[in-house]
Design a protein around this motif. Structure first.
Motif, PDB file in Angstrom:
ATOM      1  N   GLU A 140      -5.869 -13.705  17.877  1.00  9.30           N
ATOM      2  CA  GLU A 140      -6.985 -13.680  18.822  1.00  9.30           C
ATOM      3  C   GLU A 140      -7.493 -12.256  19.029  1.00  9.30           C
ATOM      4  N   LEU A 142     -11.272 -10.394  17.599  1.00  6.94           N
ATOM      5  CA  LEU A 142     -12.095 -10.219  18.793  1.00  6.94           C
ATOM      6  C   LEU A 142     -13.400  -9.504  18.440  1.00  6.94           C
ATOM      7  N   LYS A 143     -14.521 -10.075  18.887  1.00  2.00           N
ATOM      8  CA  LYS A 143     -15.841  -9.481  18.651  1.00  2.00           C
ATOM      9  C   LYS A 143     -16.447  -9.028  19.972  1.00  2.00           C
ATOM     10  N   ASP A 159     -19.224  -9.776  20.961  1.00  2.00           N
ATOM     11  CA  ASP A 159     -19.897 -10.940  21.558  1.00  2.00           C
ATOM     12  C   ASP A 159     -18.975 -11.673  22.529  1.00  2.00           C
ATOM     13  N   ASN A 160     -17.654 -11.484  22.382  1.00  2.00           N
ATOM     14  CA  ASN A 160     -16.683 -12.147  23.247  1.00  2.00           C
ATOM     15  C   ASN A 160     -16.409 -11.357  24.524  1.00  2.00           C
ATOM     16  N   MET A 162     -13.363 -11.462  29.197  1.00  2.00           N
ATOM     17  CA  MET A 162     -13.178 -11.654  27.762  1.00  2.00           C
ATOM     18  C   MET A 162     -13.047 -13.146  27.500  1.00  2.00           C
ATOM     19  N   THR A 163     -13.714 -13.619  26.454  1.00  2.00           N
ATOM     20  CA  THR A 163     -13.653 -15.035  26.092  1.00  2.00           C
ATOM     21  C   THR A 163     -13.094 -15.176  24.686  1.00  2.00           C
ATOM     22  N   ILE A 164     -12.011 -15.931  24.561  1.00  2.00           N
ATOM     23  CA  ILE A 164     -11.413 -16.220  23.262  1.00  2.00           C
ATOM     24  C   ILE A 164     -11.804 -17.646  22.895  1.00  2.00           C
ATOM     25  N   THR A 165     -12.608 -17.788  21.855  1.00  2.00           N
ATOM     26  CA  THR A 165     -13.066 -19.130  21.467  1.00  2.00           C
ATOM     27  C   THR A 165     -12.167 -19.773  20.428  1.00  2.00           C
ATOM     28  N   PRO A 211     -10.915 -22.989  24.696  1.00  2.00           N
ATOM     29  CA  PRO A 211     -11.416 -21.633  24.968  1.00  2.00           C
ATOM     30  C   PRO A 211     -10.717 -21.010  26.173  1.00  2.00           C
ATOM     31  N   HIS A 236     -10.964 -18.012  28.997  1.00  2.00           N
ATOM     32  CA  HIS A 236     -11.820 -17.057  29.690  1.00  2.00           C
ATOM     33  C   HIS A 236     -10.934 -16.194  30.584  1.00  2.00           C
TER      34      HIS A 236
END
Length: 421
Positions: free
Chosen positions: A255, A259-260, A262-263, A271-274, A281, A283
């Motif tokens: 993860e 990580l980008k 955009d996240n 931070m959002t891990i899709t 997901p 958050h």
């Protein structure tokens, strides 16, 4: 040729034989079981109008005695009327392990590349000598021998390989059917490991930073500098920053590597891990140190899509591996610590601080519990405010063990002139 009233008990008791032996049923004339060295099949064995008809109905381990007997009765009736019930039926070939595995992967679009890579190592690697073998030719004895062989090198990999094989086998058995939609693949021989209690007892890993080792490790991690730290490139100090990210958020290595920007919401500190292990997901609000670290990296890495870009210019993904760097950190600290060990450390610190279990589970993305004694946790909704408080408390504890505050770490590592983001 022996004659006996075939029952399930008798069929199961028939031994595999070096010579072909036919066990004729006394209940249905022309119905029989044929045993060989590696097979046991229900067959039609009947002479009609002077011509012997001998055809295989199916493997005794795949179809039931009742189904086989009914199929034999129907086929014999057709033969006696001058018809050939087998004329238009083309047998379905039993797939090899390689074919079954390819079918499994191609029909499982939800499999992640990392999972496929793991299966490749197990099926194509550790079972490479079976790839051209039809599944029905893989015997229980082969399973126990192979499991023992792999166990000598790694008990956990032996278990994992056989579980992967079992998944492929059972999927193929439900997929490869004959014209009557009956399975052509025998039940999984991996069950022998359960029947004989041969699975390796592999204890889950528990390594983490405890209160005796945490302070020294965190000091060394904070002071660790990659050879190009002074260049202020987007990949500068990847190892230090991402290991701090693992320690202070508890996210998994995959993860963090992927990580980008955009996240990341730097304005609100989230931070959002899709792409998560359970596809749920995550958050996360950020603690003060991690928030500052990401803002600092953004100042010289915003042109890159990845928060932790690879130093390899031709690489089209984010960071892929820092084992060499965290190996250096481990050597300096005297304790070998991996990214997943830091995930355990994060949750352990939460427990030390008496953080509510529903909060820890949410931070670890373990919220979908199905156990009967934990089912209530599914109904608890945890606010972002509570999660942020917990993140800062965990950060504070970790850096206090190194004799520093959160502000000390920020001042030392991530002081920026422009925080207007």
């Amino acid at each position: 040729m022996a004659k006996v009233k075939l029952t399930k008990k008798i069929v199961d008791s028939l031994d595999y034989t070096d010579k072909v032996v036919i066990h004729q049923d006394t209940l249905v004339s022309g119905f029989a079981v044929c045993t060989k060295s590696a097979s046991k099949n229900y067959i039609i064995n009947k002479r009609i109008n002077g011509k012997l008809h001998r055809r295989v109905i199916g493997d005794c381990t795949i179809i039931t005695l009742q189904d086989a007997r009914e199929a034999a009765i129907s086929a014999i009736a057709s033969l006696m009327q001058g018809e050939n019930p087998f004329e238009s039926i083309e047998p379905v070939a039993v797939p090899t392990l390689a074919e079954a595995y390819q079918y499994y992967v191609s029909h499982k679009p939800s499999l992640k590349p990392k999972t496929i890579a793991t299966y490749d190592r197990q099926i194509k690697g550790k079972l490479s000598d079976w790839l051209d073998t039809p599944l029905n030719d893989i015997m229980q004895s082969h399973i126990t021998e192979k499991h023992l062989e792999i166990t000598r090198a790694s008990p956990s990999q032996a278990n994992a390989t056989m579980r992967a094989l079992n998944a492929v086998w059972n999927f193929a058995r439900l997929s490869y059917l004959d014209q009557s939609e009956s399975a052509i693949i025998k039940p999984s021989p991996i069950d022998i490991l359960t029947a004989k209690r041969l699975w390796n007892n592999v204890k889950p890993r528990t390594r983490h930073l405890n209160e005796d080792t945490m302070g020294n490790y965190v000091k060394i991690l904070i002071n660790f500098r990659s050879e190009d730290f002074h260049t202020m490139q987007p990949h500068s100090n990847n190892a230090r920053d991402i290991m701090l990210l693992f320690l202070c958020t508890g996210i998994r290595a995959s993860e963090g590597y992927n990580l980008k920007w955009d996240n990341i919401d730097l304005k609100h500190g989230t931070m959002t891990i899709t792409e998560t292990k359970n596809s749920d997901p995550l958050h996360l609000p950020l603690g003060k140190v991690v928030h500052s670290m990401l803002r600092h990296r953004y100042l010289y890495g915003a042109t890159q899509p990845w928060v932790f870009p690879s130093r390899i210019k031709s690489c089209e993904t984010g960071l892929t591996d820092i084992s060499k760097q965290y190996g250096h950190i481990s050597d300096m600290s005297g304790i070998h610590i991996t990214p997943h060990d830091l995930r355990r450390t994060f949750s352990t610190v939460g427990d030390i601080l008496n953080t509510n279990m529903s909060v820890i589970k949410r931070l670890m993305n373990h919220r979908n519990s199905t156990s009967s004694d934990d089912v209530t946790l599914q109904y608890i909704q945890v606010s972002q405010k509570r999660l942020r408080v917990a993140m800062n408390e965990i950060e504070e504890f970790i850096f206090n063990e190194a004799g520093m505050s959160q502000d000390d770490v920020i001042q030392k590592l991530y002081t920026c002139k422009d925080y207007s983001l």
